[in-house]
Design a protein around this motif. Structure first.
Motif, mmCIF file in Angstrom:
data_model
loop_
_atom_site.group_PDB
_atom_site.id
_atom_site.type_symbol
_atom_site.label_atom_id
_atom_site.label_comp_id
_atom_site.label_asym_id
_atom_site.label_seq_id
_atom_site.Cartn_x
_atom_site.Cartn_y
_atom_site.Cartn_z
ATOM 1 N N ARG A 75 0.831 -1.209 0.000
ATOM 2 C CA ARG A 75 0.000 0.000 0.000
ATOM 3 C C ARG A 75 0.861 1.254 0.000
ATOM 4 N NH1 ARG A 75 -4.361 -1.963 4.569
ATOM 5 N NH2 ARG A 75 -5.157 -3.754 3.412
ATOM 6 N N HIS A 94 1.266 5.630 0.389
ATOM 7 C CA HIS A 94 0.784 6.759 1.184
ATOM 8 C C HIS A 94 1.428 8.062 0.718
ATOM 9 C CE1 HIS A 94 -0.363 3.392 3.785
ATOM 10 N NE2 HIS A 94 0.896 2.997 3.647
ATOM 11 N N GLY A 118 -0.518 7.996 -3.484
ATOM 12 C CA GLY A 118 -0.359 6.570 -3.653
ATOM 13 C C GLY A 118 0.432 6.214 -4.889
ATOM 14 N N SER A 126 -3.254 5.075 -9.208
ATOM 15 C CA SER A 126 -3.975 4.612 -8.025
ATOM 16 C C SER A 126 -4.752 3.333 -8.317
ATOM 17 C CB SER A 126 -4.932 5.705 -7.527
ATOM 18 O OG SER A 126 -5.932 5.952 -8.491
#
Length: 630
Positions: A75, A77, A243, A429
């Motif tokens: 993931r 950030h 992202g 994304s």
């Protein structure tokens, strides 16, 4: 937020290292040889806060999937405007110690703050503690490195263009890349910081992950071990989304990816052959040599914006400005910089191409990289619907420097094996969905009250309708006992509002509960002023700062853990009459009842008074009355 000078590509290289590097590259083999097939390593980028990508065609999506897919996913950030950089998670030591590191293709060393550092800032994670790792070993002093004063351990030192620096000792330990990585943990050399200055001291991220060309680069170390192919790729999310993904190792090439040659002999940095820039289809009429001065045109993931030589910048600025006459030119958000900003473009980033011109970068082979407005603009942080140029003059330096803003929503492949760099426009994304990797988190804003703190929420992607938010509810645990925290609740609310860059009246404490040595607080964050809603982007910015622990508490208030958050859509605003209609009807009814009661009482009283005969004594004299004849 990273400073305007977030430009890390000019890291100091020792002359001997540069000579050896150039000689090694010069004797390399033919340009298009096939790299060995090895498992790629996929890392998440912490890019944050944080939209205007066009959906790639089915043909492009299918082409990437057919060529193979990454073996792991992590993931991501952070976003470019809020932080000025993208980060990934790296784990060092046994047991692993976690760090958030800026992915930097312009740096050649990976380093984290050391526990013994006396001049290191407060960063996202605890400092690295060598004594807690059973697999750590110092790199002993040798003829190939600079040594400390005791001549016992190798040292490193790096200085950057924005006047920040990092120095420390070199150590070796197990480096792992997350549970979703196909690549097993590897021993690698890294820097353990003893001193940092400038932006490196003040930034939220822990350190740097060096992806440049150099023997200390994490890429060079993994390639030399033969565990990955000599290539890596990065994909940065768009405006307001953040992202993305990073793949260490070779990956399938989309059929319509465009390439530019990258000459390692020309410059130690990752360069491309930029020849022309077109604005709205028209060339800027510049001598192509303007993009080939000094280091040439450098692509650097550790730089936030784009920087052009003076002649090219003036031509680009004038060309863009001439195409947006309908917009109002305004001052930038920071008075310390003379930003070129325009108001009146609207907040929907997917429609910016209707207002701002498209830009093309033409490479030496004639191929064009098309840039949408999100690739050269950033949002004005103080004026809604306003945008500023993210392209600046590179001082008196003739080098052309292209930072992360230029490659938002673009998969960039650094094919070091074949000395070329590829570009493929896509929605970063949604990259994992395009690769048919299941389980990727949705980039949309969730209203699920069970959303957890370890899930990094991302704003609604471009192309989806934006929705406003009426209320944000946050459940937070603070490691201070309730009696000690109670006198500081208002101070904490004001601090929270300041860190979130909102008015203190928007933050309210709704419930406080003591839980042993910690305190559970339920906050509610309301829209500003008399408004009943905040924009999706504003709400996502608030949530993002909380989930990424950008809120820094003073020592006496301890640290916090975000347990849960949820959002509610705004209740439609009613007029004053609609809001008070019941009270008005009750008041009218009471007036009618009181009036009727008064009239009834008066009527009864009058009737009773008239019905009574006046009393007279028997012998009293009365008026004489004449008898009427029968």
């Amino acid at each position: 937020m990273a400073s305007r000078g977030c430009r890390r590509w000019l890291g100091s290289l020792r002359p001997l290292a540069v000579v050896l590097l150039l000689l090694a590259v010069a004797v390399s083999g033919s340009p298009d040889r096939t790299a060995p097939s090895r498992p790629p390593l996929v890392l998440p980028l912490t890019l944050s806060y944080p939209n205007a990508s066009r959906v790639a065609s089915f043909r492009s999506r299918r082409g990437l999937a057919e060529g193979g897919r990454p073996s792991a996913r992590m993931r991501l950030h952070d976003d470019l405007l809020t932080n000025g950089y993208y980060t990934t998670r790296l784990y060092i030591g046994t047991p692993p110690q976690e760090f958030a590191l800026i992915v930097d293709s312009g740096s050649t060393v990976t380093y984290v703050p050391c526990a013994s550092c006396e001049q290191c800032g407060n960063h996202q994670d605890p400092r690295f503690q060598p004594d807690l790792s059973s697999t750590y070993a110092p790199v002993k002093c040798n003829v190939d490195c600079s040594c400390d004063s005791d001549k016992s351990q190798c040292t490193y030192e790096r200085q950057y263009a924005e006047m920040s620096s990092s120095s420390g000792v070199l150590g070796e330990d197990i480096v792992s890349f997350g549970t979703e990585s196909e690549l097993k943990p590897q021993r690698a050399v890294f820097g353990c910081e003893n001193s940092e200055t400038g932006d490196l001291f003040s930034q939220h991220a822990d350190g740097i992950m060096g992806l440049g060309r150099g023997h200390l680069s994490i890429m060079d170390q993994l390639v030399d071990k033969g565990v990955i192919g000599d290539s890596f790729s990065m994909c940065y999310g768009g405006m307001d989304i953040g992202g993305g993904a990073m793949v260490l190792g070779a990956m399938p090439t989309p059929p319509d990816m465009i390439f530019s040659q990258s000459d390692p002999v020309r410059s130690p940095y990752y360069n491309i052959e930029l020849k022309e820039i077109h604005v709205a289809g028209k060339s800027l009429r510049l001598d192509p040599r303007v993009f080939d001065s000094k280091h040439g045109t450098v692509l650097d993931s550790g730089t936030t914006y784009a920087y052009l030589p003076e002649q090219a910048f003036v031509a680009f600025k004038d060309a863009v400005t001439s195409k947006v006459n309908a917009l109002k030119k305004i001052r930038g958000p920071d008075p310390n910089y003379k930003d070129i900003c325009f108001a009146g473009a609207g907040r929907n980033v997917s429609k910016l191409s209707e207002v701002f011109p498209d830009v093309d970068m033409v490479f030496g082979n004639g191929q064009k990289l098309s840039l949408s407005p999100e690739n050269y603009l950033f949002r004005h942080s103080k004026v809604e619907g306003a945008y500023c140029l993210g392209v600046f003059q590179n001082g008196k330096d003739p080098t052309t420097l292209l930072g992360g803003i230029v490659v938002r929503n673009t998969l960039v492949t650094y094919d070091r094996h074949n000395d070329k760099i590829g570009f493929w426009k896509t929605n970063c994304s949604e990259l994992w969905e395009r690769l048919h990797v299941g389980g990727a988190p949705s980039p949309a804003l969730s209203s699920d009250p069970g959303s957890q703190a370890d899930f990094a929420p991302a704003p609604a992607p471009s192309g989806l309708p934006e929705f406003d938010v009426g209320l944000i509810t946050v459940y937070m645990s603070i490691n201070v006992t309730y009696p000690n925290l109670k006198p500081h609740l208002q101070e904490l609310a004001d601090l929270l509002a300041k860190e979130l860059e909102i008015d203190s009246r928007q933050v309210q404490v709704m419930n406080v509960t003591g839980q042993g040595n910690s305190t559970l607080i339920r906050w509610e964050i309301f829209p500003a002023g008399s408004s009943n809603a905040m924009s999706n982007a504003t709400a996502m910015g608030i949530i993002y700062r909380l989930t990424q622990h950008h809120v820094q508490l003073p020592e006496n208030l301890g640290s916090y853990k975000l347990l849960e958050w949820n959002v509610q859509q705004p209740v439609s605003r009613r007029s004053w009459l609609q809001e008070h209609v019941v009270s008005i009807l009750v008041g009218i009814l009471l007036v009618i009842l009181v009036s009727l009661s008064a009239f009834l009482g008066l009527y009864l009283w009058t009737k009773k008074f008239r019905g009574q005969a006046a009393y007279r004594p028997v012998d009293s004299v009365g008026p004489e009355q004449e008898l009427q004849p029968l």
